[in-house]
Design an enzyme around this catalytic site. Structure first.
Site, PDB file in Angstrom:
ATOM      1  N   ARG A 190     -11.823   8.768  -2.921  1.00  0.00           N
ATOM      2  CA  ARG A 190     -10.751   8.117  -3.709  1.00  0.00           C
ATOM      3  C   ARG A 190     -10.935   6.595  -3.629  1.00  0.00           C
ATOM      4  O   ARG A 190     -11.843   6.089  -2.974  1.00  0.00           O
ATOM      5  CB  ARG A 190      -9.360   8.501  -3.194  1.00  0.00           C
ATOM      6  CG  ARG A 190      -9.117   8.147  -1.756  1.00  0.00           C
ATOM      7  CD  ARG A 190      -7.676   8.446  -1.328  1.00  0.00           C
ATOM      8  NE  ARG A 190      -7.458   8.004   0.044  1.00  0.00           N
ATOM      9  CZ  ARG A 190      -7.639   8.767   1.120  1.00  0.00           C
ATOM     10  NH1 ARG A 190      -8.009  10.025   0.980  1.00  0.00           N
ATOM     11  NH2 ARG A 190      -7.430   8.275   2.328  1.00  0.00           N
TER      12      ARG A 190
ATOM     13  N   ASP B 133     -17.382  12.763   8.477  1.00  0.00           N
ATOM     14  CA  ASP B 133     -16.446  11.995   9.297  1.00  0.00           C
ATOM     15  C   ASP B 133     -17.277  10.903   9.956  1.00  0.00           C
ATOM     16  O   ASP B 133     -18.081  11.187  10.848  1.00  0.00           O
ATOM     17  CB  ASP B 133     -15.774  12.881  10.346  1.00  0.00           C
ATOM     18  CG  ASP B 133     -14.816  12.091  11.236  1.00  0.00           C
ATOM     19  OD1 ASP B 133     -14.805  10.835  11.150  1.00  0.00           O
ATOM     20  OD2 ASP B 133     -14.090  12.716  12.022  1.00  0.00           O
ATOM     21  N   VAL B 134     -17.096   9.655   9.528  1.00  0.00           N
ATOM     22  CA  VAL B 134     -17.963   8.571  10.015  1.00  0.00           C
ATOM     23  C   VAL B 134     -17.826   8.347  11.519  1.00  0.00           C
ATOM     24  O   VAL B 134     -18.717   7.752  12.135  1.00  0.00           O
ATOM     25  CB  VAL B 134     -17.710   7.235   9.262  1.00  0.00           C
ATOM     26  CG1 VAL B 134     -18.122   7.327   7.811  1.00  0.00           C
ATOM     27  CG2 VAL B 134     -16.264   6.778   9.419  1.00  0.00           C
TER      28      VAL B 134
ATOM     29  N   TYR C 299      -6.182  -2.563  12.633  1.00  0.00           N
ATOM     30  CA  TYR C 299      -6.981  -2.801  11.425  1.00  0.00           C
ATOM     31  C   TYR C 299      -7.673  -4.165  11.500  1.00  0.00           C
ATOM     32  O   TYR C 299      -8.882  -4.269  11.226  1.00  0.00           O
ATOM     33  CB  TYR C 299      -6.070  -2.719  10.198  1.00  0.00           C
ATOM     34  CG  TYR C 299      -6.802  -2.831   8.882  1.00  0.00           C
ATOM     35  CD1 TYR C 299      -7.529  -1.755   8.378  1.00  0.00           C
ATOM     36  CD2 TYR C 299      -6.760  -4.011   8.128  1.00  0.00           C
ATOM     37  CE1 TYR C 299      -8.204  -1.850   7.172  1.00  0.00           C
ATOM     38  CE2 TYR C 299      -7.433  -4.110   6.922  1.00  0.00           C
ATOM     39  CZ  TYR C 299      -8.152  -3.024   6.443  1.00  0.00           C
ATOM     40  OH  TYR C 299      -8.828  -3.130   5.244  1.00  0.00           O
TER      41      TYR C 299
ATOM     42  N   VAL D  63      -6.351  -4.422  -3.321  1.00  0.00           N
ATOM     43  CA  VAL D  63      -6.725  -3.487  -4.386  1.00  0.00           C
ATOM     44  C   VAL D  63      -5.711  -2.340  -4.384  1.00  0.00           C
ATOM     45  O   VAL D  63      -5.382  -1.802  -3.315  1.00  0.00           O
ATOM     46  CB  VAL D  63      -8.154  -2.953  -4.127  1.00  0.00           C
ATOM     47  CG1 VAL D  63      -8.556  -1.978  -5.222  1.00  0.00           C
ATOM     48  CG2 VAL D  63      -9.151  -4.116  -4.045  1.00  0.00           C
TER      49      VAL D  63
ATOM     50  N   THR E 127      -4.656   0.949  -4.174  1.00  0.00           N
ATOM     51  CA  THR E 127      -5.186   2.269  -3.787  1.00  0.00           C
ATOM     52  C   THR E 127      -4.135   2.950  -2.902  1.00  0.00           C
ATOM     53  O   THR E 127      -3.089   2.367  -2.596  1.00  0.00           O
ATOM     54  CB  THR E 127      -6.484   2.122  -2.957  1.00  0.00           C
ATOM     55  OG1 THR E 127      -6.145   1.416  -1.754  1.00  0.00           O
ATOM     56  CG2 THR E 127      -7.569   1.379  -3.716  1.00  0.00           C
TER      57      THR E 127
HETATM   58  P1  NAP Z   1      -8.196   4.621   0.497  1.00  0.00           P
HETATM   59  O1  NAP Z   1      -7.824   4.841  -0.913  1.00  0.00           O
HETATM   60  O2  NAP Z   1      -7.264   5.029   1.578  1.00  0.00           O
HETATM   61  O3  NAP Z   1      -9.631   5.308   0.730  1.00  0.00           O
HETATM   62  C1  NAP Z   1     -10.207   5.313   2.008  1.00  0.00           C
HETATM   63  C2  NAP Z   1     -11.459   6.186   1.941  1.00  0.00           C
HETATM   64  O4  NAP Z   1     -12.016   6.251   3.259  1.00  0.00           O
HETATM   65  C3  NAP Z   1     -11.156   7.607   1.509  1.00  0.00           C
HETATM   66  O5  NAP Z   1     -12.179   8.060   0.635  1.00  0.00           O
HETATM   67  C4  NAP Z   1     -11.175   8.383   2.815  1.00  0.00           C
HETATM   68  O6  NAP Z   1     -11.593   9.714   2.563  1.00  0.00           O
HETATM   69  C5  NAP Z   1     -12.248   7.617   3.576  1.00  0.00           C
HETATM   70  N1  NAP Z   1     -12.187   7.851   5.000  1.00  0.00           N
HETATM   71  C6  NAP Z   1     -11.162   7.579   5.855  1.00  0.00           C
HETATM   72  N2  NAP Z   1     -11.471   7.983   7.089  1.00  0.00           N
HETATM   73  C7  NAP Z   1     -12.714   8.527   7.030  1.00  0.00           C
HETATM   74  C8  NAP Z   1     -13.580   9.123   7.977  1.00  0.00           C
HETATM   75  N3  NAP Z   1     -13.221   9.269   9.271  1.00  0.00           N
HETATM   76  N4  NAP Z   1     -14.798   9.550   7.563  1.00  0.00           N
HETATM   77  C9  NAP Z   1     -15.168   9.453   6.273  1.00  0.00           C
HETATM   78  N5  NAP Z   1     -14.382   8.910   5.320  1.00  0.00           N
HETATM   79  C10 NAP Z   1     -13.173   8.454   5.698  1.00  0.00           C
HETATM   80  O7  NAP Z   1      -8.501   3.094   0.785  1.00  0.00           O
HETATM   81  P2  NAP Z   1      -9.248   1.968  -0.091  1.00  0.00           P
HETATM   82  O8  NAP Z   1      -8.248   0.948  -0.390  1.00  0.00           O
HETATM   83  O9  NAP Z   1     -10.047   2.574  -1.168  1.00  0.00           O
HETATM   84  O10 NAP Z   1     -10.188   1.379   1.057  1.00  0.00           O
HETATM   85  C11 NAP Z   1     -11.602   1.415   1.000  1.00  0.00           C
HETATM   86  C12 NAP Z   1     -12.137   0.341   1.929  1.00  0.00           C
HETATM   87  O11 NAP Z   1     -11.718  -0.945   1.453  1.00  0.00           O
HETATM   88  C13 NAP Z   1     -11.646   0.438   3.369  1.00  0.00           C
HETATM   89  O12 NAP Z   1     -12.684   0.105   4.265  1.00  0.00           O
HETATM   90  C14 NAP Z   1     -10.551  -0.614   3.430  1.00  0.00           C
HETATM   91  O13 NAP Z   1     -10.333  -1.087   4.724  1.00  0.00           O
HETATM   92  C15 NAP Z   1     -11.137  -1.669   2.517  1.00  0.00           C
HETATM   93  N6  NAP Z   1     -10.152  -2.629   1.987  1.00  0.00           N
HETATM   94  C16 NAP Z   1      -9.182  -2.214   1.126  1.00  0.00           C
HETATM   95  C17 NAP Z   1      -8.270  -3.142   0.622  1.00  0.00           C
HETATM   96  C18 NAP Z   1      -7.186  -2.756  -0.338  1.00  0.00           C
HETATM   97  O14 NAP Z   1      -6.374  -3.632  -0.704  1.00  0.00           O
HETATM   98  N7  NAP Z   1      -7.105  -1.510  -0.806  1.00  0.00           N
HETATM   99  C19 NAP Z   1      -8.361  -4.492   0.999  1.00  0.00           C
HETATM  100  C20 NAP Z   1      -9.363  -4.878   1.891  1.00  0.00           C
HETATM  101  C21 NAP Z   1     -10.260  -3.932   2.362  1.00  0.00           C
HETATM  102  P3  NAP Z   1     -11.061  11.009   3.339  1.00  0.00           P
HETATM  103  O15 NAP Z   1      -9.644  10.747   3.746  1.00  0.00           O
HETATM  104  O16 NAP Z   1     -11.247  12.081   2.309  1.00  0.00           O
HETATM  105  O17 NAP Z   1     -11.990  11.130   4.509  1.00  0.00           O
END
Ligand code: NAP
Length: 250
Positions: free
Chosen positions: A16, A60-61, A153, A186, A188
């Protein structure tokens, strides 16, 4: 773009959000893809949508056996591994220092920081064998800014930024490029959780205040292309002027 033709990419957290958007951009640029997350079904649905150049697996990373299996699956399915996108991440537990369950706090570090090391460790032998590779670590502004309630975080992402710099220091002579990319805020599932938890000024932002996931995804695809070479080793923000200018000119 189309300039990732013949390249093979593994995207973590592709079930996602930003990971899903990155997968679509890399596919548009011609890369073959292994899409991986704990939510294997969602990865499989996206792979089916992309077509024969994409496959999916459970990952699972935080679990090194699972990481080795995913890297092995990419290599056995597509014959090589050129691009590693370390996007998987969580932002819980959100709460004040000392109030969080220690096991939950540790789990955040295991996924966000140790997970990145696990993926790099398992991918390097293949990249070294081919003498090239690209690693993009999805970073965060929270790596450099303490926010109330986000200690796990922020600490995890600060660790990832230093890991990116360490990789750059060690691998610069080996043809393997590495980047940290701060995607901006972003919209999400992660932002939905942040709003629900209520800590930090980010929780007050509304969905329309955030970027769509396609914005950082386009930057990731650019960094993976030859155009990204001049930014090798850097921790970048998606809004950095030199990055935006280079993308506009490509
Ligand atoms: P999200 O919608 O919650 O998606 C997180 C993704 O990480 C999901 O696909 C989830 O998949 C996967 N994940 C979580 N734990 C995992 C594990 N143990 N092993 C494998 N996959 C795992 O969040 P997002 O906003 O897209 O975030 C993506 C990245 O961007 C993250 O690193 C986040 O810290 C970074 N980020 C996001 C924002 C923002 O504003 N959204 C800002 C700065 C940085 P499953 O649950 O299916 O495993």
């Amino acid at each position: 773009m189309g300039d990732l033709q013949g390249k093979v990419a593994l995207v973590t957290g592709a079930s996602r959000g930003i990971g899903q958007a990155i997968a679509r951009e890399l596919a548009n640029a011609g890369a073959s893809l292994l899409l991986a997350a704990r939510g294997e079904e969602a990865c499989r649905a996206l792979a089916d949508e992309i077509g024969a150049s994409a496959d999916a697996c459970y990952l699972d990373v935080a679990d090194y056996d699972s990481v080795k299996a995913a890297v092995g699956a990419a290599i056995s399915r597509f014959g090589r591994l050129d691009i590693l996108i370390n996007n998987a991440g969580v932002n819980d537990p959100i709460g004040l220092v000392g109030n969080a369950d220690p096991a939950g706090w540790a789990r955040c570090i295991e996924i966000n920081l140790i997970g990145v090391h696990n993926m790099v460790h398992a991918s390097l032998p293949m990249m070294r064998a081919s003498g090239e590779g690209v690693i993009v670590n999805i970073s965060s502004g929270a790596a450099f800014l303490a926010l109330e309630g986000w200690s796990a975080y922020c600490a995890s992402k600060a660790g990832v930024a230093m890991l990116t710099a360490s990789i750059a220091e060690e691998l610069s002579g080996e043809g393997i490029r590495v980047y940290g990319l701060q995607p901006g805020t972003v919209e999400t599932a992660m932002q939905q959780k942040i709003r629900a938890a209520g800590y930090s000024p980010v929780a007050q932002m509304q969905p329309a205040d955030h970027l769509p996931a396609e914005v950082p995804a386009r930057a990731v695809a650019f960094l993976c292309s030859d155009g990204g070479k001049r930014f090798n080793g850097r921790e970048l923000r998606v809004s950095d002027k030199d990055l935006c200018d280079a993308m506009a000119a490509s």
